[in-house]
Design a protein around this motif. Sequence first.
Motif, mmCIF file in Angstrom:
data_model
loop_
_atom_site.group_PDB
_atom_site.id
_atom_site.type_symbol
_atom_site.label_atom_id
_atom_site.label_comp_id
_atom_site.label_asym_id
_atom_site.label_seq_id
_atom_site.Cartn_x
_atom_site.Cartn_y
_atom_site.Cartn_z
ATOM 1 N N GLU A 184 0.830 -1.210 0.000
ATOM 2 C CA GLU A 184 0.000 0.000 0.000
ATOM 3 C C GLU A 184 0.861 1.256 0.000
ATOM 4 O O GLU A 184 0.560 2.226 -0.710
ATOM 5 C CB GLU A 184 -0.939 0.024 1.203
ATOM 6 N N LYS A 185 1.937 1.244 0.781
ATOM 7 C CA LYS A 185 2.810 2.424 0.842
ATOM 8 C C LYS A 185 3.344 2.763 -0.543
ATOM 9 O O LYS A 185 3.315 3.928 -0.971
ATOM 10 C CB LYS A 185 3.972 2.159 1.813
ATOM 11 N N ASP A 244 -12.028 -14.561 -8.249
ATOM 12 C CA ASP A 244 -11.659 -13.168 -8.013
ATOM 13 C C ASP A 244 -12.608 -12.439 -7.069
ATOM 14 O O ASP A 244 -12.384 -11.259 -6.777
ATOM 15 C CB ASP A 244 -11.612 -12.408 -9.342
ATOM 16 N N GLU A 245 -13.636 -13.099 -6.601
ATOM 17 C CA GLU A 245 -14.619 -12.415 -5.778
ATOM 18 C C GLU A 245 -13.997 -11.841 -4.510
ATOM 19 O O GLU A 245 -14.362 -10.756 -4.054
ATOM 20 C CB GLU A 245 -15.771 -13.353 -5.418
ATOM 21 N N HIS A 246 -13.036 -12.549 -3.917
ATOM 22 C CA HIS A 246 -12.369 -12.030 -2.707
ATOM 23 C C HIS A 246 -11.596 -10.751 -3.025
ATOM 24 O O HIS A 246 -11.647 -9.780 -2.260
ATOM 25 C CB HIS A 246 -11.412 -13.087 -2.143
ATOM 26 N N MET A 247 -10.882 -10.744 -4.131
ATOM 27 C CA MET A 247 -10.108 -9.559 -4.502
ATOM 28 C C MET A 247 -11.036 -8.390 -4.813
ATOM 29 O O MET A 247 -10.760 -7.245 -4.442
ATOM 30 C CB MET A 247 -9.219 -9.882 -5.706
ATOM 31 N N LEU A 251 -6.802 -3.414 -4.339
ATOM 32 C CA LEU A 251 -6.339 -4.492 -5.218
ATOM 33 C C LEU A 251 -4.975 -5.007 -4.784
ATOM 34 O O LEU A 251 -4.780 -6.213 -4.590
ATOM 35 C CB LEU A 251 -6.276 -3.973 -6.655
ATOM 36 N N VAL A 252 -3.998 -4.114 -4.622
ATOM 37 C CA VAL A 252 -2.634 -4.566 -4.344
ATOM 38 C C VAL A 252 -2.468 -5.057 -2.913
ATOM 39 O O VAL A 252 -1.545 -5.832 -2.631
ATOM 40 C CB VAL A 252 -1.597 -3.469 -4.671
ATOM 41 N N ARG A 253 -3.326 -4.627 -2.002
ATOM 42 C CA ARG A 253 -3.275 -5.126 -0.623
ATOM 43 C C ARG A 253 -3.790 -6.560 -0.520
ATOM 44 O O ARG A 253 -3.411 -7.312 0.378
ATOM 45 C CB ARG A 253 -4.102 -4.241 0.309
ATOM 46 N N TYR A 307 -4.780 -12.135 -2.698
ATOM 47 C CA TYR A 307 -5.034 -12.787 -3.981
ATOM 48 C C TYR A 307 -4.279 -12.101 -5.123
ATOM 49 O O TYR A 307 -4.093 -12.691 -6.179
ATOM 50 C CB TYR A 307 -6.541 -12.801 -4.262
ATOM 51 N N PHE A 308 -3.834 -10.872 -4.903
ATOM 52 C CA PHE A 308 -3.063 -10.144 -5.902
ATOM 53 C C PHE A 308 -1.687 -10.757 -6.097
ATOM 54 O O PHE A 308 -1.117 -10.678 -7.189
ATOM 55 C CB PHE A 308 -2.934 -8.674 -5.479
ATOM 56 N N VAL A 309 -1.134 -11.379 -5.065
ATOM 57 C CA VAL A 309 0.247 -11.872 -5.115
ATOM 58 C C VAL A 309 0.331 -13.389 -5.180
ATOM 59 O O VAL A 309 1.402 -13.956 -5.014
ATOM 60 C CB VAL A 309 1.064 -11.337 -3.918
#
Length: 537
Positions: A234-235, A496-499, A522-524, A527-529
């Motif tokens: 996030e940062k 993708d529902e969780h993301m 999204l990036v937090r 599931y993004f990683v």
Amino acid sequence: MRLFRFFVPAALLLSAVSCSGKSSQGAPPEVDEASATRVRRMTRAEYDNSINAVLPTTPPLVMTYAFAPEDTILGFSTHDRLQVTALLADQIDVAANNLAEYGKNQLRADWTCSADVPELECAERFIRGIATKAYRRPVTDEDVADLLALWQEARKGTDPGTAARVVLQGIFSSASFLYRTELGAEGAAANTVVRLTPHEVAAALAFAITAGPADAELLAAAEAGQLDSPDEREKHARRLLATPAAQKHLYRFVEEWLGITGQANLTKNNQVFPAFSAAFKVSSQSETRAFINHILTERNGSVRELLDADYTYADARMAYFYGTQPSMPDGTLGRLPLPPERAGILTHASVLATYALFDSSSPIRRGKFIMHRLLCREVPPPPATISIIPPEPVLDRTTRERFAAHTNNPTCAGCHRTLDPIGFGFEDFDGLGKHRTEENGLAVDASGAVELASGSVPFTGAAALARVLATSEDVGNCVPLQLFRFAMGRDESAVDEHMLTDMRASFRANPEWRLGDALVGLVRSPYFVHRRTSSPE
């Protein structure tokens, strides 16, 4: 000369799985499901930004200026089904050759050796530095060996500058440069959830926000193993969101999301719309461009203000067209209060003219625009037996009357029952976006209704609809989904529902509904990683 057949899938995958870097491979995954691993071709914008990361100040004509245009899926050109056609392969070869010639001169200090350093040692140092930037990951010994062999072959009978040019041409036409990977560390078992490598996470984050590779700070975080932390991701996301590159990328999103990328090709019947001209088209497009950029740079990407702002940024021509007095000199853009019949971008002349016909307004196009772009509801194509030719303009009826008669066919009723009431609510604007209360001497009926999850909401006029949508939970759900499709480069699936839940929660946390917050969500997301490896054939 084509140096690498980068479009051969086997060669691509061999190159892609060679990614290295610190990884959480072997650690228990945070999620038990994830989208599939993939290799995706860069878009033209991503290509240009990646070139600039290696060769700053590269002239635009050396890059993708002449590349074949990209197709779109779900309205977006960023999708992961972009291919390298034979035509594009030739264009990439030409670009790689031009870039290599330019880069040879720009990077002279990097490949030039002093007399006391062996040439191959100097060449290897040059190759490692440039290839690491171009490939967006640490290069392997195999990468370096291949490029060093290319240097040695090119060096026969030529000078070091020619060898540097050939190596650069090879780098810029290689699969490792042209494709982005989301594969995780090498050696993972089939059909398992794996974490992306740190450099893949850095690249995914950077491309999602800026359409370009990770900068030095993000790469340092990847090297230090810090991107496992959602707070750290996030940062960096918020830091990048403040950059011009992110604002340019989000501008492209808004254009593609709203379907207004083709405004330069817009034409109208001058006999019906005498105000239409090349100058009008420039003014109306400039208004929309300036307004979107204001929302992105000064209003933190507020979707609510994008939809219901009581002002715009326009020149004198548009001020007169809107029926207000300009406060700025001719030919310059300035902040302009909107009359009460207008609100936000949906009532911009450029948008209204886009969703209209050559010689009239179009309730169907405008209704479909709202359904598809702002409510994320698919409108199925009409049955093959139904004529989709719009009714001809006549002088004894309004557009609403003509289209109502046209779409009252029982076969069409299923779609038009929800589509038409939205489009009819735009009838207070003609096909050029001029406000009207009469058409053909008859009173215009701009009453409409929009079906939302909370029920049917009646409204009268496009401005009233814009204000309804600016506070609608349906739009609050749709915008993050559209941004997901744009940033991730694919349509959504059940996994993708969780993301999407994470994106929507972050988006709604601020009452202004800011686009950047959705990207942070999204990036937090864990599931993004993570990705799931392919099942064995």
